[in-house]
Design a protein around this motif. Structure first.
Motif, PDB file in Angstrom:
ATOM      1  N   ARG A 157       0.826  -1.212   0.000  1.00  0.00           N
ATOM      2  CA  ARG A 157       0.000   0.000   0.000  1.00  0.00           C
ATOM      3  C   ARG A 157       0.859   1.260   0.000  1.00  0.00           C
TER       4      ARG A 157
ATOM      5  N   PRO B 242      -0.159   1.193  -6.435  1.00  0.00           N
ATOM      6  CA  PRO B 242      -0.605   2.070  -5.344  1.00  0.00           C
ATOM      7  C   PRO B 242      -0.209   3.507  -5.650  1.00  0.00           C
TER       8      PRO B 242
ATOM      9  N   PRO C 296      -2.045   6.138   1.370  1.00  0.00           N
ATOM     10  CA  PRO C 296      -3.159   5.450   2.021  1.00  0.00           C
ATOM     11  C   PRO C 296      -3.686   6.145   3.269  1.00  0.00           C
TER      12      PRO C 296
END
Length: 531
Positions: free
Chosen positions: A95, A496, A500
């Protein structure tokens, strides 16, 4: 970053099987609702060696444990618990956002003949992150590399997303010699507006809510008014406006063209067909109607945080529509996916590869937890763990509801802000205020309730264990989409792209249809009846 193509399809399939096997092993966690913590005595389901350690864990240590990387253990942890975390870290898609667009270049290089040395393209045409792409202003956390006309009514989270995503979209479209794009589920049109007025692309949006369509048009008008006023100035002021690569785009495209997005009100659903998508294309650009089988009709299909089945439907329409040459999709709200495996309406699984595997099913509870933000939760554990008492409040109230109103089990209650700052009695009053449920005061203030509230840290631990599995569940959903595209002959890339902590659903699925060999391009440009 994962490529799904002929070179590594075997590995992708093996990876999907590992995800399924691991999630089946811990289905007792993925299929549990935290609000049933007391009703179903979830704490007793933990292995004894786990609960003996986790019953006294410090929230700070738990927060570190949820994060990737090495941690310092303050006590001896059972190997099975350490192995659980290590396997999650090994299986889940990374991520961590990319620091450069090199992965996108590698992907394009494999599927586009001659990339990056096509006609009219040089190394300088490659995607370049703005050096200060995430530079924020001191006041309000606004992105300084985004001109104010593109920040209006746009939260910093969304600014971050559109600033990064537009750079990738623009570059990919240039490589396939396409300047037309359809934005599905466009909302207020923030992404489309930046693509059209910031990059000079031809953009159409598809949105089901009339309020969003009219709101987008109003914001377009305001942006155009600003640009026209800027045109009338004697000179372009570097001191007044941010001087960077994005501003060069504004000067080159927006100020000379003023072509806002074309906004259409239309609901894309499981019953939508290729013909419906082509109708959107011809309604937006009438000149395309008589050239559907030529390069003129080529377009990209994009969707930023398309909810539930909308993302799956986009993938299906993309594979069925030859004029759609590239797809950039960021999904969300996985719990709204149709998980019945009946035909085109199915949201998960899409691929026959996953559908044919035993144990592939994901329940609502598992898909719901996959939508949560593990990075934000880890931060809360480290900085303000007491704010997470809300989980215990809700689980305790659920037990009371199950006792007095079992027909209302798992009923959607009113959210209560700052629940950790009020008593449980006040929480119950506010949570039940709109649904007219009565819980006797003697039960709300009982010793049993008091004993439940003392276990709030146990509830947080159980929630954290489930949350640790969230990236693995999301990985399976996204890999299923890649396999579906591969089964249709289309390579894809998962990357990604977003931070995040700002945007938990940060994986972008990029697919580009492989161009025809040069000897086939002449016949491919002819109408089908002439081939």
């Amino acid at each position: 970053m994962v490529h799904c193509n002929d070179e590594n399809i075997k590995w992708i399939k093996q990876y999907s099987l590992l995800l399924i096997k691991f999630l089946n092993e811990y289905s007792w966690l993925t299929e549990a609702f935290v609000l049933d913590f007391f009703t179903e005595n979830h704490w007793s389901k933990l292995p004894l060696c786990w609960s003996s350690v986790l019953s006294s864990i410090d929230p700070q240590e738990l927060g570190d444990w949820l994060s990737e990387g090495n941690i310092f253990y303050k006590q001896v942890w059972p190997l099975s618990l350490q192995a659980f975390r290590a396997t999650v870290c090994a299986l889940a898609l990374t991520r961590k956002p990319i620091s450069s667009p090199e992965a996108v270049h590698l992907f394009l290089n494999k599927i586009i003949p001659g990339y990056p040395h096509q006609k009219g393209m040089t190394e300088a045409s490659k995607i370049k992150w703005l050096k200060t792409v995430d530079e924020l202003s001191a006041a309000g956390g606004q992105h300084v590399n985004l001109e104010h006309i593109f920040r209006r009514r746009v939260k910093p989270k969304k600014q971050h997303e559109i600033l990064r995503l537009t750079q990738v979209i623009d570059s990919v479209l240039k490589q396939i010699h396409c300047d037309r794009v359809i934005d599905v589920g466009s909302g207020q049109g923030h992404l489309a507006r930046l693509l059209a007025l910031g990059y000079g692309l031809q953009v159409a949006t598809v949105e089901a809510e009339e309020q969003h369509v009219s709101g987008a048009q109003k914001l377009d008008d305001q942006a155009l008014s600003h640009l026209k006023k800027k045109e009338q100035r004697p000179a372009y002021s570097v001191e007044e406006d941010i001087s960077n690569e994005l501003i060069d785009n504004y000067k080159k495209f927006a100020i000379c063209s003023h072509q806002p997005p074309k906004h259409l009100r239309y609901c894309v659903s499981a019953s939508s067909t290729q013909e419906d998508l082509l109708q959107v294309l011809s309604d937006s650009w009438p000149s395309v109607k008589d050239n559907l089988y030529s390069d003129v009709a080529h377009f990209g299909l994009i969707g930023l945080h398309t909810c539930g089945n909308l993302a799956s439907t986009m993938l299906r329409l993309f594979t069925e529509t030859s004029e759609a040459k590239t797809l950039l999709s960021v999904g969300c709200c996985y719990m709204k996916l149709d998980i019945t495996s009946a035909g085109l309406a199915c949201g998960y699984p899409l691929s026959s590869c996953i559908r044919n595997q035993l144990g592939h099913k994901l329940c609502y509870e598992a898909l719901e937890v996959a939508c949560h933000a593990i990075e934000k939760y880890s931060k809360k554990l480290k900085e303000n763990a007491s704010s997470l008492k809300i989980h215990c409040y809700r689980a305790t109230l659920e037990a009371l509801i199950n006792k007095h109103h079992p027909e209302k089990r798992h009923y959607g209650l009113r959210s209560v802000n700052h629940a950790d700052r009020i008593t449980f009695t006040e929480y119950v009053q506010k949570a039940l205020n709109r649904i007219n449920l009565y819980i006797p005061d003697k039960d709300v203030n009982s010793s049993w309730v008091a004993s439940c509230l003392e276990q709030w840290e146990h509830v947080v631990v159980f929630y954290s264990l489930r949350l640790l599995l969230a990236p693995v569940i999301e990985s399976l959903v996204l890999i299923d989409r890649m396999l579906y595209l591969y089964e249709k002959g289309i390579p894809s890339l998962l990357v990604p792209l977003f931070d995040p902590e700002l945007s938990p659903r940060n994986q972008v699925l990029l697919a580009v249809k492989v161009p025809d060999p040069p000897e086939n391009q002449a016949s491919a440009s002819l109408p089908k009846h002439q081939i």
